[in-house]
Design a protein around this motif. Structure first.
Motif, PDB file in Angstrom:
ATOM      1  N   ARG A   1       0.958  -1.349  -0.083  1.00 18.87           N
ATOM      2  CA  ARG A   1      -0.064  -0.206   0.040  1.00 18.87           C
ATOM      3  C   ARG A   1       0.798   1.317  -0.071  1.00 18.87           C
ATOM      4  N   ARG A   2       1.847   1.239   1.068  1.00 20.58           N
ATOM      5  CA  ARG A   2       2.651   2.273   1.003  1.00 20.58           C
ATOM      6  C   ARG A   2       3.412   2.794  -0.071  1.00 20.58           C
ATOM      7  N   LEU A   3       4.316   1.605  -0.749  1.00 20.29           N
ATOM      8  CA  LEU A   3       5.089   2.046  -1.905  1.00 20.29           C
ATOM      9  C   LEU A   3       4.297   2.143  -3.040  1.00 20.29           C
ATOM     10  N   ALA A   4       3.116   1.443  -3.579  1.00 16.87           N
ATOM     11  CA  ALA A   4       2.423   1.593  -4.702  1.00 16.87           C
ATOM     12  C   ALA A   4       1.961   3.094  -4.699  1.00 16.87           C
ATOM     13  N   LEU A   5       1.290   3.607  -3.473  1.00 18.67           N
ATOM     14  CA  LEU A   5       0.818   4.998  -3.619  1.00 18.67           C
ATOM     15  C   LEU A   5       1.898   5.843  -3.991  1.00 18.67           C
ATOM     16  N   LYS A   6       3.286   5.501  -3.524  1.00 19.57           N
ATOM     17  CA  LYS A   6       4.586   6.535  -3.728  1.00 19.57           C
ATOM     18  C   LYS A   6       4.767   6.364  -5.106  1.00 19.57           C
ATOM     19  N   PHE A   7       4.879   5.293  -5.670  1.00 19.70           N
ATOM     20  CA  PHE A   7       5.343   5.208  -7.004  1.00 19.70           C
ATOM     21  C   PHE A   7       4.423   4.999  -8.250  1.00 19.70           C
ATOM     22  N   HIS A   8       2.976   5.150  -7.935  1.00 18.25           N
ATOM     23  CA  HIS A   8       2.100   4.948  -9.070  1.00 18.25           C
ATOM     24  C   HIS A   8       2.266   6.049 -10.115  1.00 18.25           C
ATOM     25  N   PRO A   9       2.389   5.649 -11.506  1.00 19.25           N
ATOM     26  CA  PRO A   9       2.640   6.770 -12.350  1.00 19.25           C
ATOM     27  C   PRO A   9       1.665   7.775 -12.601  1.00 19.25           C
ATOM     28  N   CYS A  10       0.515   7.601 -11.983  1.00 16.74           N
ATOM     29  CA  CYS A  10      -0.461   8.632 -11.953  1.00 16.74           C
ATOM     30  C   CYS A  10       0.082   9.828 -10.981  1.00 16.74           C
ATOM     31  N   LYS A  11       0.883   9.580  -9.996  1.00 20.87           N
ATOM     32  CA  LYS A  11       1.361  10.501  -9.187  1.00 20.87           C
ATOM     33  C   LYS A  11       2.886  10.715  -9.257  1.00 20.87           C
ATOM     34  N   ASN A  12       3.470   9.734  -9.482  1.00 21.24           N
ATOM     35  CA  ASN A  12       4.995   9.980  -9.430  1.00 21.24           C
ATOM     36  C   ASN A  12       5.696  10.088 -11.063  1.00 21.24           C
ATOM     37  N   LYS A  13       5.993  11.131 -11.380  1.00 20.01           N
ATOM     38  CA  LYS A  13       6.398  11.266 -12.630  1.00 20.01           C
ATOM     39  C   LYS A  13       8.053  11.047 -12.910  1.00 20.01           C
ATOM     40  N   GLU A  14       8.697  10.835 -11.986  1.00 19.76           N
ATOM     41  CA  GLU A  14      10.131  10.475 -11.904  1.00 19.76           C
ATOM     42  C   GLU A  14      10.576   9.453 -12.890  1.00 19.76           C
ATOM     43  N   ALA A  15      11.715   9.584 -13.562  1.00 24.50           N
ATOM     44  CA  ALA A  15      12.010   8.559 -14.505  1.00 24.50           C
ATOM     45  C   ALA A  15      12.390   7.143 -13.520  1.00 24.50           C
ATOM     46  N   GLY A  16      11.899   5.955 -14.028  1.00 23.55           N
ATOM     47  CA  GLY A  16      11.968   4.936 -13.307  1.00 23.55           C
ATOM     48  C   GLY A  16      10.789   4.301 -12.676  1.00 23.55           C
ATOM     49  N   SER A  17       9.966   5.453 -12.254  1.00 22.80           N
ATOM     50  CA  SER A  17       8.885   5.080 -11.420  1.00 22.80           C
ATOM     51  C   SER A  17       7.920   3.797 -11.754  1.00 22.80           C
ATOM     52  N   ARG A  18       7.661   3.872 -13.322  1.00 24.42           N
ATOM     53  CA  ARG A  18       6.780   2.839 -13.831  1.00 24.42           C
ATOM     54  C   ARG A  18       7.261   1.396 -13.657  1.00 24.42           C
ATOM     55  N   GLU A  19       8.632   1.223 -13.742  1.00 23.69           N
ATOM     56  CA  GLU A  19       9.393  -0.098 -13.646  1.00 23.69           C
ATOM     57  C   GLU A  19       9.250  -0.339 -12.390  1.00 23.69           C
ATOM     58  N   ILE A  20       9.483   0.661 -11.418  1.00 23.91           N
ATOM     59  CA  ILE A  20       9.387   0.273  -9.928  1.00 23.91           C
ATOM     60  C   ILE A  20       7.878  -0.038  -9.601  1.00 23.91           C
ATOM     61  N   PHE A  21       6.931   0.532  -9.767  1.00 27.11           N
ATOM     62  CA  PHE A  21       5.752   0.349  -9.815  1.00 27.11           C
ATOM     63  C   PHE A  21       5.199  -1.343 -10.292  1.00 27.11           C
ATOM     64  N   TYR A  22       5.714  -1.532 -11.681  1.00 32.57           N
ATOM     65  CA  TYR A  22       5.670  -2.950 -12.000  1.00 32.57           C
ATOM     66  C   TYR A  22       6.105  -3.886 -11.226  1.00 32.57           C
ATOM     67  N   GLN A  23       7.468  -3.608 -10.732  1.00 31.66           N
ATOM     68  CA  GLN A  23       8.044  -4.649  -9.704  1.00 31.66           C
ATOM     69  C   GLN A  23       7.476  -5.124  -8.608  1.00 31.66           C
ATOM     70  N   LEU A  24       6.651  -3.831  -7.968  1.00 29.27           N
ATOM     71  CA  LEU A  24       6.202  -3.815  -6.817  1.00 29.27           C
ATOM     72  C   LEU A  24       4.785  -4.353  -6.728  1.00 29.27           C
ATOM     73  N   SER A  25       3.964  -4.421  -7.999  1.00 35.43           N
ATOM     74  CA  SER A  25       2.803  -5.290  -8.101  1.00 35.43           C
ATOM     75  C   SER A  25       3.204  -6.918  -8.441  1.00 35.43           C
ATOM     76  N   GLU A  26       4.054  -6.958  -9.149  1.00 31.12           N
ATOM     77  CA  GLU A  26       4.487  -8.294  -9.305  1.00 31.12           C
ATOM     78  C   GLU A  26       5.009  -9.087  -7.946  1.00 31.12           C
ATOM     79  N   ALA A  27       5.823  -8.346  -7.123  1.00 30.86           N
ATOM     80  CA  ALA A  27       6.196  -8.826  -5.782  1.00 30.86           C
ATOM     81  C   ALA A  27       4.856  -9.213  -4.947  1.00 30.86           C
ATOM     82  N   TYR A  28       4.015  -8.305  -4.801  1.00 34.28           N
ATOM     83  CA  TYR A  28       2.956  -8.411  -4.139  1.00 34.28           C
ATOM     84  C   TYR A  28       1.850  -9.452  -4.494  1.00 34.28           C
TER      85      TYR A  28
END
Length: 317
Positions: free
Chosen positions: A25-52
Motif C-alpha cells: 500500500r505504502r510503496l504503490a501509492l508512492k510510485f504509481h505513475p499517475c502520481k509519480n512522474k520521476e524516471a523509473g517510477s513505472r518500472e518500480i511500480f511494475y516490480q512492486l505489483s509483481e512482488a505483491y
C-alpha cells in the motif's frame, strides 16, 4: 533477471501477511505513475505489483520461499507440493494497475480514475467520476470595524485528521491558516480554504469556509460602505446651531458645524469619510451624521412664554 520480492517491498523474510499488505500500500501509492512522474517510477511500480502478486498468495509465496524465482517461474515437481507450494509455472499477468485496483477495491485512493486494459504493458488512465467531497465546514470570523477599515492579518489554528504515510491510519495534526483581511470587507464575506478538512481514504477533504461577522462598534453603525454617527443634542442646540466633533476610524478629529435647524429626520453627509470600498479601497463611502434630539421633560410658564415670543407665536389661553 532475478528479483528479490522481499527486497522490492522493503521487507525481511519474516514479514507477515499484514506487513506485506502494508508495504505494498505504502510503496504503490508512492510510485504509481499517475502520481509519480520521476524516471523509473513505472518500472518500480511494475516490480512492486509483481512482488505483491507473489507474496500475497500463500502457495506462490511458499514456492518462492523454498525454490526461489527460478522454481516459481520454471515449475517444480508435483511431489514437492506437499507443503502447499505452487507447482505450475508462474507468469505475472503484466498489468500492474489491475493488481493495484484489486488491492484497493473500494478504498482505492485513485477512485476518481478508471482503468482501460489494453495490449500495452500498463493500462491507460483516463478521467472518470470524481470522489465525493465532504460538505463545507463553515465557521464565523468575528472582526471589529477597525479590522475591516484598516485590514489586518488573522491566524487561526485548526485541528484536522490527516492520513499517515501507510495510507491506512490517520492522526490529528494542527495547522495554522492565515487570513489577509482586506480593507472594506463586508458582513458575510466568505474566505475559502480548499480541501483543508479531515482527510480520509474514500473522500475528498471538505473546504473550510470562514464567514465575516462584524462586531458592534461603540460610535458607528455601518450601512454598506457608509458609516452612521448619531449625535445626542439638546433642543436648544437643534434650534440655535452647534458643532459636532467626531473621531474617525483613521484617528482624525472632524469638527462639523451645523447651522440648520435640526429635526429628527435631519442628516448631514460628509463624502469620503466612510468605509473603504471593497472593490477599490482607495475610495471611501460617506460619513452620515444623524441626531437624537433631547427634549426637556417640563418647562415653566415663563420659559414657554419666552419660546413663544422667540418663535413669534401668538399666545392663546
Amino acid at each position: 533477471m532475478n528479483h528479490d520480492y522481499y527486497e522490492i517491498l522493503e521487507l525481511n523474510r519474516n514479514a507477515t501477511d499484514a506487513d506485506i499488505k502494508k508495504a505494498y500500500r505504502r510503496l504503490a501509492l508512492k510510485f504509481h505513475p499517475c502520481k509519480n512522474k520521476e524516471a523509473g517510477s513505472r518500472e518500480i511500480f511494475y516490480q512492486l505489483s509483481e512482488a505483491y502478486d507473489v507474496l500475497s498468495d500463500a502457495r506462490k509465496k511458499a514456492t518462492y520461499d523454498k525454490f526461489g524465482e527460478e522454481g516459481l517461474k520454471g515449475g517444480i515437481p508435483v511431489e514437492c507440493t506437499s507443503s502447499g507450494a505452487w507447482s505450475s509455472k508462474y507468469t505475472y499477468h503484466g498489468i500492474p494497475d489491475k493488481t493495484f485496483k484489486q488491492f484497493f477495491g473500494g478504498d482505492n485512493p485513485f477512485a476518481d480514475f478508471y482503468t482501460i486494459e489494453s495490449g500495452l504493458q500498463f493500462s491507460s488512465l483516463v478521467v472518470g467520476v470524481e470522489k465525493k467531497q465532504d460538505s463545507p465546514i463553515e465557521r464565523d470570523l468575528p472582526l471589529s470595524l477597525d479590522d475591516l477599515f484598516h485590514g489586518c492579518i488573522k491566524k487561526i489554528k485548526i485541528s484536522r485528521r490527516v492520513m499517515n504515510e501507510d495510507g491506512e491510519t490517520s492522526s490529528i495534526k494542527d495547522k495554522i491558516l492565515t487570513i489577509e483581511v482586506k480593507p472594506g470587507w463586508t458582513e458575510g464575506t466568505r474566505i475559502v480554504f480548499t480541501k483543508e478538512g479531515d482527510q480520509g481514504p474514500n473522500c475528498i477533504p471538505a473546504d473550510i469556509v470562514f464567514i465575516v461577522r462584524e462586531k458592534p462598534h461603540h460610535l458607528f453603525t455601518r450601512q454598506l460602505s457608509d458609516l452612521v454617527y448619531k449625535a445626542r443634542i439638546s433642543l436648544e442646540m437643534a434650534l440655535t446651531g452647534f458643532s459636532v466633533v467626531v473621531e474617525t476610524l483613521d484617528d482624525k478629529l472632524l469638527t462639523i458645524p451645523i447651522n440648520d435647524i435640526v429635526h429628527q429626520s435631519y442628516k448631514k453627509v460628509l463624502s469620503g469619510e466612510g468605509m473603504p470600498l471593497p472593490q477599490d479601497p482607495t475610495q471611501r463611502g460617506n460619513l452620515i451624521l444623524t441626531f437624537d434630539i433631547e427634549f426637556p421633560e417640563k418647562l415653566s410658564a415663563d420659559s414657554k412664554q419666552l419660546i413663544k415670543q422667540a418663535l413669534n407665536l401668538q399666545y392663546s389661553p
